[in-house]
Design a protein around this motif. Structure first.
Motif, short mmCIF file in Angstrom:
data_model
loop_
_atom_site.label_atom_id
_atom_site.label_comp_id
_atom_site.label_asym_id
_atom_site.label_seq_id
_atom_site.Cartn_x
_atom_site.Cartn_y
_atom_site.Cartn_z
N ALA A 165 -10.26 -7.24 33.37
CA ALA A 165 -10.34 -8.37 34.30
C ALA A 165 -10.45 -9.68 33.52
O ALA A 165 -11.16 -9.76 32.53
CB ALA A 165 -11.54 -8.20 35.22
N GLN A 166 -9.70 -10.66 33.96
CA GLN A 166 -9.72 -12.00 33.35
C GLN A 166 -10.30 -12.96 34.39
O GLN A 166 -9.85 -12.99 35.52
CB GLN A 166 -8.30 -12.44 32.96
N VAL A 167 -11.31 -13.72 33.97
CA VAL A 167 -12.03 -14.59 34.91
C VAL A 167 -12.23 -15.96 34.27
O VAL A 167 -12.57 -16.07 33.10
CB VAL A 167 -13.40 -13.97 35.27
N ILE A 168 -12.03 -16.99 35.10
CA ILE A 168 -12.31 -18.36 34.66
C ILE A 168 -13.55 -18.86 35.39
O ILE A 168 -13.69 -18.65 36.60
CB ILE A 168 -11.09 -19.28 34.93
N LEU A 169 -14.46 -19.47 34.64
CA LEU A 169 -15.64 -20.13 35.23
C LEU A 169 -15.49 -21.63 35.01
O LEU A 169 -15.28 -22.08 33.88
CB LEU A 169 -16.93 -19.67 34.54
N ARG A 170 -15.60 -22.39 36.13
CA ARG A 170 -15.53 -23.85 36.05
C ARG A 170 -16.73 -24.45 36.75
O ARG A 170 -17.24 -23.87 37.72
CB ARG A 170 -14.30 -24.39 36.78
N GLY A 171 -17.11 -25.63 36.28
CA GLY A 171 -18.18 -26.34 36.97
C GLY A 171 -19.05 -27.07 35.97
O GLY A 171 -18.94 -26.85 34.76
N ASP A 172 -19.91 -27.94 36.53
CA ASP A 172 -20.80 -28.69 35.65
C ASP A 172 -21.75 -27.72 34.98
O ASP A 172 -22.35 -26.86 35.62
CB ASP A 172 -21.61 -29.72 36.47
N ASP A 173 -21.87 -27.88 33.68
CA ASP A 173 -22.84 -27.07 32.96
C ASP A 173 -22.60 -25.57 33.12
O ASP A 173 -23.53 -24.78 33.26
CB ASP A 173 -24.26 -27.41 33.42
N ALA A 174 -21.33 -25.17 33.12
CA ALA A 174 -21.00 -23.75 33.29
C ALA A 174 -21.64 -22.91 32.19
O ALA A 174 -22.13 -21.80 32.45
CB ALA A 174 -19.48 -23.56 33.29
N ALA A 175 -21.67 -23.43 30.96
CA ALA A 175 -22.25 -22.67 29.84
C ALA A 175 -23.73 -22.41 30.07
O ALA A 175 -24.22 -21.31 29.86
CB ALA A 175 -22.03 -23.42 28.53
N ARG A 176 -24.43 -23.47 30.52
CA ARG A 176 -25.85 -23.31 30.77
C ARG A 176 -26.09 -22.29 31.89
O ARG A 176 -26.97 -21.44 31.79
CB ARG A 176 -26.49 -24.67 31.14
N ALA A 177 -25.29 -22.38 32.94
CA ALA A 177 -25.44 -21.45 34.06
C ALA A 177 -25.19 -20.00 33.61
O ALA A 177 -25.93 -19.09 33.96
CB ALA A 177 -24.46 -21.82 35.18
N LEU A 178 -24.17 -19.80 32.79
CA LEU A 178 -23.84 -18.44 32.34
C LEU A 178 -24.93 -17.88 31.43
O LEU A 178 -25.15 -16.67 31.39
CB LEU A 178 -22.47 -18.44 31.63
N GLU A 179 -25.63 -18.76 30.73
CA GLU A 179 -26.71 -18.28 29.84
C GLU A 179 -27.81 -17.57 30.64
O GLU A 179 -28.59 -16.81 30.07
CB GLU A 179 -27.29 -19.42 29.00
N ALA A 180 -27.87 -17.81 31.94
CA ALA A 180 -28.87 -17.13 32.77
C ALA A 180 -28.52 -15.65 32.96
O ALA A 180 -29.34 -14.87 33.44
CB ALA A 180 -28.97 -17.81 34.14
N LEU A 181 -27.30 -15.25 32.58
CA LEU A 181 -26.87 -13.86 32.77
C LEU A 181 -26.65 -13.11 31.47
O LEU A 181 -26.50 -11.88 31.47
CB LEU A 181 -25.56 -13.81 33.59
N VAL A 182 -26.59 -13.83 30.34
CA VAL A 182 -26.29 -13.18 29.06
C VAL A 182 -27.30 -13.64 28.00
O VAL A 182 -27.74 -14.80 28.04
CB VAL A 182 -24.85 -13.50 28.58
N PRO A 183 -27.64 -12.77 27.04
CA PRO A 183 -28.62 -13.15 26.02
C PRO A 183 -28.01 -13.88 24.83
O PRO A 183 -28.62 -13.94 23.77
CB PRO A 183 -29.21 -11.80 25.58
N VAL A 184 -26.81 -14.40 24.98
CA VAL A 184 -26.13 -15.02 23.84
C VAL A 184 -26.08 -16.55 24.00
O VAL A 184 -26.33 -17.09 25.07
CB VAL A 184 -24.70 -14.46 23.63
N ASP A 185 -25.75 -17.22 22.90
CA ASP A 185 -25.65 -18.67 22.85
C ASP A 185 -24.28 -19.08 23.39
O ASP A 185 -23.29 -18.98 22.69
CB ASP A 185 -25.83 -19.13 21.39
N VAL A 186 -24.24 -19.53 24.66
CA VAL A 186 -22.97 -19.98 25.25
C VAL A 186 -22.84 -21.50 25.08
O VAL A 186 -21.76 -22.01 24.82
CB VAL A 186 -22.87 -19.60 26.75
N ILE A 187 -23.98 -22.21 25.21
CA ILE A 187 -23.94 -23.66 25.08
C ILE A 187 -23.46 -24.07 23.69
O ILE A 187 -22.71 -25.03 23.52
CB ILE A 187 -25.35 -24.26 25.37
N GLY A 188 -23.85 -23.30 22.68
CA GLY A 188 -23.48 -23.62 21.30
C GLY A 188 -22.10 -23.13 20.91
O GLY A 188 -21.67 -23.33 19.77
N LEU A 189 -21.43 -22.46 21.84
CA LEU A 189 -20.08 -21.95 21.55
C LEU A 189 -19.10 -23.12 21.62
O LEU A 189 -18.92 -23.73 22.67
CB LEU A 189 -19.71 -20.86 22.57
N LYS A 190 -18.46 -23.42 20.49
CA LYS A 190 -17.60 -24.62 20.43
C LYS A 190 -16.28 -24.40 21.17
O LYS A 190 -15.82 -23.26 21.28
CB LYS A 190 -17.32 -24.97 18.96
#
Lengths: 119, 370
Positions: free
Chosen positions: B56-81
């Motif tokens: 499955a291929q999924v796109i996430l869009r929105g303000d602060d999407a990285a921060r929001a996704l960090e609530a579901l995964v234990p990895v650094d999404v905000i720091g992903l360049k």
């Protein structure tokens, strides 16, 4: 050459039956990676599990096609299981079985019947 | 049982002699004419083309999407360049693994690739927990992987820009007339690329790649033996909702910033248990296992500490013959005290206790272009 519904071929000479698996079976199994042969000298009954083969997909049992005594096994295929895919109906035989009554072979399929069986 | 879905490369698979099998609701090629062993070895020697459009291929869009996704995964999404991709996992409140996935930062959105068998669970999870974001499943694109030492040269013939990518880079590139979303990554331990391509253009791209004599089509059978030699987990076999990141030896995927003392410590489902286990250890651990003999020890094989031990101490979760290492290989869970490479154990194979040793992973070295 005679054939079983378990996709074995049998070739008889002087009461000794050489047993292997058919090219169709080898093709269906896929690449064979492990063969465990019985000990020579083992007495077996028809449908005993005598050989274990494992392909890249799964393990399968080869059943004794007839009652008899295993008089020789083909160690070359346990050393190099890939031979079974290369020459299943030739060099890559599994074992030789001494049988009492060769007339039981008459009940098995001939090549035409086996070809019809596998469709 | 519903109808099996077909990828847009179905006809091409049949043309190349594929044997098709049902997999996670899809009709997928398990092997092609040359067979699993040759496909595996060809991928390690030259280049293999895999259809992974079932994922499955999924796109996430929105303000602060990285921060929001960090609530579901234990990895650094905000720091992903932007232009980079990272391995991640969705965790459960109990600390288990809901799925493992890839997250790419595409600049103005995040791009996720999820396991086919977990598509429904993952999409429900995303919709339920990321209500502030737009969650768009991409059904109009196929996904193929080109893997192996010749992958770069093969793909560079279509677009030399691929040479500038390094492991885990992502970029939008023109390939065979199609705008593709390319990442330098894969599931074989080899250098290679994963390519999201519009459905309408996918057969043309696949043919352009297969026309190169260095490329052969590869089925799910070899995909499995390649990933196992590379020590990579298969969701549903080696990891699931009952295994935690530390148990599965996936602690490397949890960056410092999400660990105790990090700036964004915790804040994902099961964080208490998952973070405590990274420090304190776990009772059981995922390890590599190398059987002494030639008999493969497959998933479900029970492991014992002694040849005549009564109680199993663990079990095997994946096992097959490794064509490149030319011997059988397995992964499984054992008590932490028995997880040291070289530890001697016994596996029950058809009623016989056969010797097996804990082994370093990967079985076959990775050749990523870092």
């Amino acid at each position: 050459m005679k054939y079983t519904e378990e996709h074995e071929w049998l070739e008889e000479a002087d009461g000794i039956v050489t047993v292997g698996i058919t090219a169709h079976a080898a093709e269906q199994l896929g690449d064979i990676v492990f063969v465990e042969l019985p000990e020579a000298g083992t007495t077996v009954s028809k449908d005993d599990e005598v050989v274990v083969i494992e392909s890249v997909k799964a393990a399968s049992d080869i059943l004794a096609p007839l009652d008899g005594e295993i008089v020789e096994v083909n160690d070359a295929i346990s050393d190099d299981p890939g031979k079974v895919n290369e020459d299943p109906e030739g060099d890559a035989w599994f074992f030789k079985l001494r049988i009492e009554d060769v007339s039981v072979l008459d009940d098995l399929m001939d090549e035409a019947a086996y070809k019809a069986f596998i469709g | 049982m519903g109808e099996l879905q077909r990828t847009v490369l179905y006809d091409l698979h049949k043309e190349y002699g594929a044997k098709m099998v049902p997999f996670a609701g899809w009709d997928m090629p398990v092997q092609f004419a040359s067979g699993v062993m040759k496909e595996h070895l060809h991928t390690r020697a030259e280049a293999g083309l895999f259809d992974v459009s079932h994922m499955a291929q999924v796109i996430l869009r929105g303000d602060d999407a990285a921060r929001a996704l960090e609530a579901l995964v234990p990895v650094d999404v905000i720091g992903l360049k932007p232009g980079r991709q990272r391995y991640a996992m969705f965790t459960t409140p109990e600390g288990g693994l809901l799925d493992d996935l890839m997250i790419a930062n595409k600049g103005d959105h995040l791009f996720l690739v999820l396991n086919a068998a977990r598509r429904d669970v993952d999409l429900a999870h995303l919709h339920a927990n990321l209500s502030g974001l737009e969650v768009e499943e991409i059904t109009g694109r196929a996904l193929v992987a080109l893997q192996g030492p010749k992958a770069e040269a093969v793909l560079a013939a279509l677009n030399p820009a691929v040479r500038d990518m390094r492991f885990m880079d992502v970029a939008d590139l023109e390939l065979a007339g199609a705008t593709c979303w390319v990442s330098r990554s894969g599931y074989t331990g080899e250098d290679g690329f994963e390519i999201s391509v519009p459905n309408t253009m996918a057969p043309r791209l696949a043919r352009a790649l297969l026309d190169d004599p260095r490329v052969q089509p590869i089925g799910l059978g070899a995909r499995d033996s390649l990933r196992l030699e590379a020590g990579l987990c298969l969701y549903g076999s080696d990891i699931d909702e009952t295994t935690t990141p530390a148990e599965a030896d996936l602690g490397w995927a949890i960056q410092k910033v999400r660990r105790p003392g990090g700036a964004r410590e915790g804040g994902f489902p099961g964080a208490d248990r998952i973070l405590a286990e990274l420090t304190d250890g776990t009772e059981r651990r995922r390890v590599g296992l190398a059987p002494d003999g030639r008999a493969p020890m497959r998933a479900g094989t029970q492991l014992f500490a002694d040849e005549d031990g009564a109680e199993p101490i663990g079990s095997i979760t994946s096992g097959a013959f490794g064509p490149s290492i030319e011997r059988p290989m397995s992964m499984g869970y054992v008590p932490a005290g028995m997880a040291k490479p070289g530890t001697r154990l016994f596996g029950d194979v058809r009623g016989k206790r056969l010797p097996v040793s804990v082994a370093e992973l990967p079985f076959h070295p990775h050749t990523y272009k870092r």
